[in-house]
Scaffold this active site. Sequence first.
Site, short mmCIF file in Angstrom:
data_model
loop_
_atom_site.label_atom_id
_atom_site.label_comp_id
_atom_site.label_asym_id
_atom_site.label_seq_id
_atom_site.Cartn_x
_atom_site.Cartn_y
_atom_site.Cartn_z
N LYS A 1 13.54 -9.22 12.43
CA LYS A 1 13.62 -9.49 10.99
C LYS A 1 12.62 -8.63 10.21
O LYS A 1 12.99 -7.99 9.22
CB LYS A 1 13.34 -10.97 10.75
CG LYS A 1 13.58 -11.41 9.32
CD LYS A 1 13.49 -12.92 9.22
CE LYS A 1 13.82 -13.40 7.83
NZ LYS A 1 13.79 -14.87 7.77
N THR A 2 11.36 -8.61 10.67
CA THR A 2 10.37 -7.81 9.92
C THR A 2 10.67 -6.32 10.08
O THR A 2 10.44 -5.54 9.16
CB THR A 2 8.93 -8.12 10.36
OG1 THR A 2 8.80 -7.92 11.78
CG2 THR A 2 8.54 -9.54 10.01
N ILE B 1 -0.23 -5.27 5.70
CA ILE B 1 -0.04 -4.81 4.32
C ILE B 1 1.30 -5.28 3.75
O ILE B 1 1.74 -4.80 2.71
CB ILE B 1 -0.19 -3.28 4.23
CG1 ILE B 1 0.86 -2.56 5.08
CG2 ILE B 1 -1.58 -2.86 4.69
CD1 ILE B 1 0.80 -1.03 4.95
N GLN C 1 11.41 -3.51 7.17
CA GLN C 1 10.85 -2.17 7.06
C GLN C 1 11.93 -1.16 6.74
O GLN C 1 11.76 -0.26 5.91
CB GLN C 1 10.15 -1.78 8.37
CG GLN C 1 8.84 -2.51 8.62
CD GLN C 1 7.84 -2.23 7.52
OE1 GLN C 1 7.51 -1.09 7.22
NE2 GLN C 1 7.37 -3.29 6.89
N ARG D 1 11.38 -0.54 21.52
CA ARG D 1 11.54 -1.99 21.54
C ARG D 1 11.06 -2.56 20.21
O ARG D 1 9.93 -2.30 19.79
CB ARG D 1 10.70 -2.56 22.68
CG ARG D 1 10.87 -4.05 22.86
CD ARG D 1 9.97 -4.51 23.97
NE ARG D 1 10.26 -5.88 24.35
CZ ARG D 1 9.47 -6.58 25.14
NH1 ARG D 1 8.38 -6.05 25.64
NH2 ARG D 1 9.77 -7.82 25.44
N GLY E 1 0.84 -1.20 0.00
CA GLY E 1 0.00 0.00 0.00
C GLY E 1 0.87 1.25 0.00
O GLY E 1 0.70 2.13 -0.82
N PHE E 2 1.79 1.31 0.96
CA PHE E 2 2.68 2.46 1.10
C PHE E 2 1.90 3.76 1.19
O PHE E 2 2.36 4.81 0.78
CB PHE E 2 3.72 2.49 -0.04
CG PHE E 2 4.44 1.18 -0.16
CD1 PHE E 2 5.36 0.81 0.82
CD2 PHE E 2 4.17 0.28 -1.18
CE1 PHE E 2 6.01 -0.42 0.76
CE2 PHE E 2 4.80 -0.95 -1.24
CZ PHE E 2 5.72 -1.30 -0.27
N GLU F 1 7.78 3.83 8.74
CA GLU F 1 8.07 4.93 7.81
C GLU F 1 9.42 5.60 8.04
O GLU F 1 9.99 6.19 7.14
CB GLU F 1 6.96 5.98 7.91
CG GLU F 1 5.62 5.49 7.40
CD GLU F 1 4.49 6.42 7.80
OE1 GLU F 1 4.13 6.44 9.00
OE2 GLU F 1 3.98 7.13 6.93
N THR G 1 3.74 -5.73 6.23
CA THR G 1 4.56 -5.24 7.32
C THR G 1 4.99 -6.32 8.30
O THR G 1 6.07 -6.24 8.89
CB THR G 1 3.75 -4.19 8.09
OG1 THR G 1 2.39 -4.67 8.17
CG2 THR G 1 3.75 -2.86 7.38
N1 MCN Z 1 7.75 -3.33 13.91
C1 MCN Z 1 8.55 -3.93 14.88
N2 MCN Z 1 8.75 -3.29 16.07
C2 MCN Z 1 8.16 -2.11 16.35
C3 MCN Z 1 7.32 -1.51 15.39
C4 MCN Z 1 7.12 -2.16 14.18
O1 MCN Z 1 9.10 -5.01 14.65
N3 MCN Z 1 8.38 -1.51 17.52
C5 MCN Z 1 7.60 -3.97 12.59
C6 MCN Z 1 6.49 -5.01 12.56
O2 MCN Z 1 6.83 -6.03 11.65
C7 MCN Z 1 5.30 -4.20 12.05
C8 MCN Z 1 5.97 -3.24 11.07
O3 MCN Z 1 7.26 -3.00 11.64
O4 MCN Z 1 4.34 -5.00 11.40
C9 MCN Z 1 5.25 -1.92 10.86
O5 MCN Z 1 4.72 -1.44 12.05
P1 MCN Z 1 4.28 0.09 12.26
O6 MCN Z 1 5.47 0.95 12.27
O7 MCN Z 1 3.35 0.17 13.41
O8 MCN Z 1 3.48 0.46 10.93
P2 MCN Z 1 2.00 -0.02 10.50
O9 MCN Z 1 1.76 -1.39 10.95
O10 MCN Z 1 1.02 1.05 10.85
O11 MCN Z 1 2.20 -0.10 8.91
C10 MCN Z 1 2.12 1.04 8.11
C11 MCN Z 1 3.48 1.53 7.65
C12 MCN Z 1 3.28 2.64 6.72
S1 MCN Z 1 2.49 3.99 7.34
C13 MCN Z 1 3.63 2.55 5.40
S2 MCN Z 1 3.41 3.88 4.37
C14 MCN Z 1 4.26 1.35 4.91
C15 MCN Z 1 4.94 0.61 5.97
O12 MCN Z 1 4.20 0.46 7.06
N4 MCN Z 1 3.71 0.63 3.90
C16 MCN Z 1 4.18 -0.64 3.67
N5 MCN Z 1 5.63 -0.47 5.57
C17 MCN Z 1 5.19 -1.20 4.50
N6 MCN Z 1 5.69 -2.43 4.25
C18 MCN Z 1 5.16 -3.16 3.24
N7 MCN Z 1 5.66 -4.40 3.01
N8 MCN Z 1 4.14 -2.70 2.48
C19 MCN Z 1 3.65 -1.47 2.66
O13 MCN Z 1 2.64 -1.05 1.92
MO1 MOS Z 2 1.60 5.22 5.51
S1 MOS Z 2 1.78 6.66 4.07
O1 MOS Z 2 0.81 6.27 6.67
O2 MOS Z 2 0.35 4.24 4.85
#
Ligand code: MCN
Ligand code: MOS
Length: 709
Positions: free
Chosen positions: A605-606, A463, A610, A600, A236-237, A676, A465
């Site tokens: 890995k995931t 998505i 990111q 934290r 999605g991004f 992000e 993530t």
């Molecule tokens: N994570 C983690 N530890 C944390 C926070 C996050 O390990 N403390 C990892 C997890 O695997 C989590 C991922 O990072 O699932 C993303 O978490 P978060 O930062 O909360 O973001 P969201 O789940 O709200 O995902 C949205 C974010 C945004 S805003 C965009 S734009 C984006 C992104 O994620 N689009 C993506 N990464 C993407 N990655 C993929 N593969 N595809 C997209 O469309």
């Molecule tokens: Mo991210 S641009 O907030 O999906």
Amino acid sequence: MTATLAKENVIGRPIDRIDGRRKVAGAAPYPSDFDLPGQVHAALISSTVAAGRITRIDRSRAEAAPGVLTVLTHDNAPALVDPPQNALGSTMRRPLRDDRILHYGQHIGIVVANTRAEALAAAKLVEIEYAEEDPVLDLDDPRAAVEDNPFGMASSRGDVPAALAAADVTVDGTYTIGAEANSPMGLFTTVASWQGGRLVVHDTTQAPSFLRIALSVMFEVPEENVRVLIPFLGGGFGAGLRLWSHTVLTTLAARVLDRPVKLVLSRPQMFHSVGHRAASRQRVQLGADRDGRLTALDHDAIAANGMGDNLPSPIVAVTPATYACANVATHERRAHLNIPYTGFMRAPGAVEAHFAIESALDELADQTGVDPVELRLRNYAEVHPESGKPWSSKALRECLEVGAQRFGWAGRDPAPRSTHDGDQLVGQGMAGASFEFYALPCTVRLAVDRRGNATVRTAGTDIGTGTYTITAQITAELLGIDVENVRVVIGDTDQPPAPQSGGSGLAGALAAAIQNAAGELAEQLARLDGRPGESFASLLDRHGLDELAVTGYSDLAGAATHSDVAPAGAFAAAYAEVGVDEELGVVRVRRLVSVIDGGRVFNAKTARSQAIGGAVMGIGMALLEELAYDPNSGRVANGTFGDYLVPVNLDVPDLDITFVGEPDTFNPTGGKGLGEIGIVSIAPAIANAVHHATGRRIRDLPITLDKML
Ligand code: MCN
Ligand code: MOS
């Protein structure tokens, strides 16, 4: 399940995605994989002009074409109710509202036929005539209607004009960024069906809970009679954050025909239908003393917006919190253009702002002779510069220092054009990054059963993530069970409401909600008189219970309003080395070091994935990506993967990625959003490296060859 209700070290482990096997085996259903019995297929009719009115529509040839079931245009479609605002403050001009054309590619009708081929063929047979107007396509076009401070993001502390006038050193730069497309791989799809009075929609959305509300309003059905399903999404991004007209039109067609209707956008349609990062222009003025200590920061930003649209462009939102500086002013404007609707794209606002501010800081470093890293440390915001409260966590200093060390910054000769490698000029640049805290309320349902399994349910989605995986990890650790024993049911609005995957806000909100649920569960279990070390299975068994289910909730943004600390977002620093071929103007990234403070980390890995994704997108932003509009028709002229350039393997060096920092003190699980932050400091680090290599300051992204010659 033990009396302590916990298992050590499951959170954070770099385990493989629990849905990975299904994905590579083709067993994970993306929206376009859904086919329903009796389903028929839709194709869109899109405007071929950018501005004006429709003067004539003749549907007759299309209606008579083989297999065609209906053709809906503004003059024969049932009226819809206007959609509501979403959580990010935008709404949408409802499709087929009238005869006005606001941009090229606007959906002005939908054709439904028995097969996709028949629908696509018939869409071409609809005859449309326009009274065309000259489109407004450019930010600098004097005809563009400009709104001042549309979202109230303008801010001011201290006295910026006085501080600028009194400064020993000043920098004044204007930075422009071309429009960029999210272009996720998965073609956006809607499969809509009305089952009795109930609407079921498979849709490529990052915001299922919002889409449910929007469709319920527009189609005037109670929310509980709308179900949005998005178990897997092919990227999605940000493109999936808004309500888009193709989703509404497909749902409308399904209602008219009372049959399931499926629509898959084509790649060129993706470029006109699901948003993009708006073109922007920023002016940054810095004032500082001779030691590089900031005394003034003035940040003015204007961004493009669709005609009649109201999408916020939060470019200056993060500015006041970036550096310790007594005098800071921000100004925000948007210009309405006949361009396809803008949307959010990874780190919307923050990434634009950092390109400008971190480039300007590099200019300041140059002028004062202070090392760029030292300059940032001298202006470090030890507390939140607006509220004066301590940060809930902030390891930007570590990001800067660890990055400098890993990169080998200390050996850098600060003089531009000081390093050659064959016919390449080699340069090194860096940038810091701060991200805003963001969270929405999140609800989960957590159940444990007699076999010792747990199930977590929530509407939020994954998505790409890693939501599935971290949900299982967090639950496993808090309940003291194995990851394999956690089932994750997400991407379904029949489950409890959750935030969008957006604003890097889902993981933190979801983690906090799971922790709340686990606490609730522990209380319930305590009431059942658990013996030390006793398993779930045994406890439930003893009480003749099949299952114990609780609801967990988090509202971090709500809690933030009365917190003693300033909830922090992620921080980062990037260090880039580029090679510039002066004869050809080609810029290549030779090395890239990215250091991130995400509090934290839930899965090493995931989270690293990111950071990799963000860095690659950052390279695209710096060097390759830009939407080109045909100046006559307003058509996106490079709306294919052949023409819209994104980084390929050869454009991406080995990436050196490190996470630093401590668990955040505001989020009860210690995690901060990090989806992000990985893109935010990349483009300025590269632009600063280009300056170091060549002595040329490029203030206009992308840095394409023509700008280097
Ligand atoms: N994570 C983690 N530890 C944390 C926070 C996050 O390990 N403390 C990892 C997890 O695997 C989590 C991922 O990072 O699932 C993303 O978490 P978060 O930062 O909360 O973001 P969201 O789940 O709200 O995902 C949205 C974010 C945004 S805003 C965009 S734009 C984006 C992104 O994620 N689009 C993506 N990464 C993407 N990655 C993929 N593969 N595809 C997209 O469309
Ligand atoms: Mo991210 S641009 O907030 O999906």
